[in-house]
Design a protein around this motif. Structure first.
Motif, mmCIF file in Angstrom:
data_model
loop_
_atom_site.group_PDB
_atom_site.id
_atom_site.type_symbol
_atom_site.label_atom_id
_atom_site.label_comp_id
_atom_site.label_asym_id
_atom_site.label_seq_id
_atom_site.Cartn_x
_atom_site.Cartn_y
_atom_site.Cartn_z
ATOM 1 N N ASP A 1 0.635 -1.177 -0.041
ATOM 2 C CA ASP A 1 -0.009 0.058 0.031
ATOM 3 C C ASP A 1 0.926 1.313 -0.029
ATOM 4 O OD1 ASP A 1 -2.192 -1.606 0.137
ATOM 5 O OD2 ASP A 1 -2.383 -1.508 2.267
ATOM 6 N N VAL A 2 1.708 1.316 0.986
ATOM 7 C CA VAL A 2 2.881 2.388 1.028
ATOM 8 C C VAL A 2 3.416 2.829 -0.329
ATOM 9 C CG1 VAL A 2 4.882 3.182 2.169
ATOM 10 C CG2 VAL A 2 3.031 2.431 3.396
ATOM 11 N N LEU A 3 3.980 1.732 -1.040
ATOM 12 C CA LEU A 3 4.638 1.701 -2.219
ATOM 13 C C LEU A 3 4.026 2.251 -3.295
ATOM 14 C CD1 LEU A 3 7.105 -1.459 -2.116
ATOM 15 C CD2 LEU A 3 7.857 0.762 -1.808
ATOM 16 N N VAL A 4 2.577 1.772 -3.116
ATOM 17 C CA VAL A 4 1.515 2.494 -4.444
ATOM 18 C C VAL A 4 1.318 3.868 -4.099
ATOM 19 C CG1 VAL A 4 -0.654 2.247 -5.213
ATOM 20 C CG2 VAL A 4 0.618 0.128 -5.078
ATOM 21 N N LEU A 5 1.253 4.018 -2.766
ATOM 22 C CA LEU A 5 0.859 5.420 -2.374
ATOM 23 C C LEU A 5 2.017 6.700 -2.805
ATOM 24 C CD1 LEU A 5 -0.757 7.755 -1.008
ATOM 25 C CD2 LEU A 5 0.135 6.979 1.099
ATOM 26 N N PHE B 1 -8.456 1.981 2.269
ATOM 27 C CA PHE B 1 -7.041 2.067 2.132
ATOM 28 C C PHE B 1 -6.333 3.131 3.082
ATOM 29 C CE2 PHE B 1 -3.678 4.516 -0.007
ATOM 30 C CZ PHE B 1 -2.963 3.523 -0.448
ATOM 31 N N SER B 2 -7.258 4.200 3.549
ATOM 32 C CA SER B 2 -6.921 5.019 4.720
ATOM 33 C C SER B 2 -6.527 4.419 6.040
ATOM 34 C CB SER B 2 -7.850 6.182 5.007
ATOM 35 O OG SER B 2 -7.446 7.033 6.063
ATOM 36 N N GLY C 1 1.181 9.107 -5.243
ATOM 37 C CA GLY C 1 1.296 10.512 -4.664
ATOM 38 C C GLY C 1 -0.197 11.224 -4.419
ATOM 39 N N ASN C 2 -1.006 10.091 -4.266
ATOM 40 C CA ASN C 2 -2.524 10.474 -4.228
ATOM 41 C C ASN C 2 -3.154 9.216 -3.537
ATOM 42 O OD1 ASN C 2 -5.524 10.447 -5.410
ATOM 43 N ND2 ASN C 2 -4.857 12.711 -5.259
ATOM 44 N N MET C 3 -3.940 9.413 -2.406
ATOM 45 C CA MET C 3 -4.732 8.590 -1.708
ATOM 46 C C MET C 3 -5.889 7.750 -2.699
ATOM 47 S SD MET C 3 -3.695 8.045 1.461
ATOM 48 C CE MET C 3 -5.205 7.878 2.536
ATOM 49 N N SER C 4 -6.452 8.666 -3.306
ATOM 50 C CA SER C 4 -7.676 8.269 -4.140
ATOM 51 C C SER C 4 -7.120 7.452 -5.291
ATOM 52 C CB SER C 4 -8.467 9.377 -4.902
ATOM 53 O OG SER C 4 -9.493 8.975 -5.544
ATOM 54 N N ARG C 5 -6.093 7.580 -5.891
ATOM 55 C CA ARG C 5 -5.455 6.933 -6.826
ATOM 56 C C ARG C 5 -4.955 5.779 -6.586
ATOM 57 N NH1 ARG C 5 -3.893 12.123 -8.946
ATOM 58 N NH2 ARG C 5 -1.790 11.774 -8.395
ATOM 59 N N ALA C 6 -4.428 5.989 -5.293
ATOM 60 C CA ALA C 6 -3.583 4.735 -4.673
ATOM 61 C C ALA C 6 -4.554 3.552 -4.253
ATOM 62 C CB ALA C 6 -2.742 4.990 -3.493
ATOM 63 N N ALA C 7 -5.794 4.090 -3.691
ATOM 64 C CA ALA C 7 -6.606 3.238 -3.302
ATOM 65 C C ALA C 7 -7.373 2.351 -4.617
ATOM 66 C CB ALA C 7 -7.819 3.832 -2.703
ATOM 67 N N SER C 8 -7.718 3.144 -5.755
ATOM 68 C CA SER C 8 -8.140 2.579 -6.816
ATOM 69 C C SER C 8 -7.188 1.521 -7.474
ATOM 70 C CB SER C 8 -8.292 3.647 -8.001
ATOM 71 O OG SER C 8 -8.871 3.228 -9.191
ATOM 72 N N ARG C 9 -5.833 1.835 -7.181
ATOM 73 C CA ARG C 9 -5.067 0.746 -7.924
ATOM 74 C C ARG C 9 -4.883 -0.534 -6.819
ATOM 75 N NH1 ARG C 9 0.988 2.443 -9.117
ATOM 76 N NH2 ARG C 9 1.483 0.388 -8.823
ATOM 77 N N ARG C 10 -5.132 -0.313 -5.726
ATOM 78 C CA ARG C 10 -5.149 -1.408 -4.655
ATOM 79 C C ARG C 10 -6.653 -2.021 -4.742
ATOM 80 N NH1 ARG C 10 -1.290 -3.956 -3.551
ATOM 81 N NH2 ARG C 10 -1.760 -4.260 -1.399
ATOM 82 N N HIS C 11 -7.698 -1.672 -5.691
ATOM 83 C CA HIS C 11 -8.936 -2.277 -5.857
ATOM 84 C C HIS C 11 -9.880 -2.162 -4.482
ATOM 85 C CE1 HIS C 11 -7.652 -3.548 -9.892
ATOM 86 N NE2 HIS C 11 -6.590 -3.976 -9.262
ATOM 87 N N ILE C 12 -9.507 -1.291 -3.516
ATOM 88 C CA ILE C 12 -10.384 -1.193 -2.459
ATOM 89 C C ILE C 12 -11.068 0.595 -2.307
ATOM 90 C CG2 ILE C 12 -9.222 -2.884 -1.044
ATOM 91 C CD1 ILE C 12 -7.469 -0.860 0.326
#
Length: 297
Positions: free
Chosen positions: A8-12, A32-33, A16-27
């Motif tokens: 999760d941290v690496l994708v974040l 994600f937060s 550089g954005n919580m919303s896009r990182a959550a989307s990539r992690r499919h949650i």
């Protein structure tokens, strides 16, 4: 710690954005937060700088991205090694004196491969003191060495197991044109050139203690060359450069063929044992000891 937190941290860091990182992690972003907060709880410090209308990644987290990636990779590698561990496919590091590397290990390797076909070896040759140091320091799983009859076993504790592969002995030999200098009674002139061992080498100490002629500088009238490498002594002997003391296991074929002449009947021989040591907590090393011990019962 959940390995997913590192991902999760690496994708974040990449997004550089919580919303896009959550989307990539499919949650969802709230989920994600929560996972990021879980990571912060394990870490004991915040990795996000949360404001009224913004969330920024801390500089400390960005500065350690390479370390986080390396940690995630190491954890995955460790998990794979544990899940797919095959002791028979391990690599065993063997600290060994130079002489038994040539005279003994090839036969030992044949027996080991029959029992553990996928097993690999890493040989760490050296003099006895260096080999013992490597073994005790943990740089080698096992120790292969010669032991003099007069010196006995090495003084290890109960955590170290010892087996005897077999017996050997040091004999004086001559080869090349020097064979013709051997008299009918099996003697040689006292000033015959000799390939000698350093007095501080293991074989030098053993032969000096027994006062064997032609063995060291102190016991030879004409030392042509001094070396601790028995394989080098063998080549010099074969070329007729001098008398040399060698393990019988290294020269028995040459003695049988007549390439070298043994002077043991006149100058004597020095009894040796071929010993193997392993820590009792090392499973594959102990298994090898059992294989090699059974081979010579």
């Amino acid at each position: 710690m959940d390995l997913n937190w590192l991902d999760d941290v690496l994708v974040l860091l990449e997004e550089g954005n919580m919303s896009r990182a959550a989307s990539r992690r499919h949650i969802t972003q709230p989920a994600f937060s929560r996972r990021i907060r879980g990571f912060e709880g394990w870490l004991g410090t915040d990795v996000l700088q949360r404001g009224a209308n913004s969330v920024d990644i801390s500089p400390a987290l960005r500065a350690n991205e390479v370390e986080i990636r390396a940690l995630a990779a190491r954890i995955r590698d460790l998990r794979s090694k544990i899940a797919h561990f095959d002791p028979a496919g391990s690599t065993v590091s063997l600290a060994a004196q130079h002489a038994p590397v040539f005279s003994t290990f090839p036969d030992m390797a044949v027996h080991a491969k029959r029992r553990f076909p996928a097993l690999k070896f890493r040989l760490r040759p050296g003099n006895l003191r260096d080999c013992v140091t490597m073994f005790l320091r943990g740089d080698a799983n096992m120790l292969l060495c010669y032991e003099s009859e007069s010196a006995g076993p090495l003084p290890f504790g109960d955590s170290i197991r010892r087996v005897i592969w077999g017996n050997d002995y040091l004999i004086p030999v001559v080869g090349g044109a020097l064979r013709y200098a051997v008299k009918h009674d099996g003697t040689l002139a006292a000033n015959t050139p000799a390939i000698v061992y350093p007095e501080n080498s293991y074989f030098g100490e053993v032969l000096n203690k027994s006062e064997r002629a032609f063995a060291t500088q102190a016991l030879s009238e004409n030392p042509f060359c001094e070396t601790a490498f028995s394989s080098g002594i063998k080549e010099l002997v074969l070329n007729g450069m001098g008398v040399g003391w060698l393990p019988f296991s290294m020269v028995y074929k040459e003695v049988e063929s007549g390439e070298v002449i043994s002077l043991a009947n006149h100058l004597g021989k020095e009894q040796l044992k071929i010993a193997l040591y392993a820590d009792v907590r090392d499973e594959i090393a102990v298994s090898l000891l059992d294989v090699w011990n059974a081979a010579h019962r």
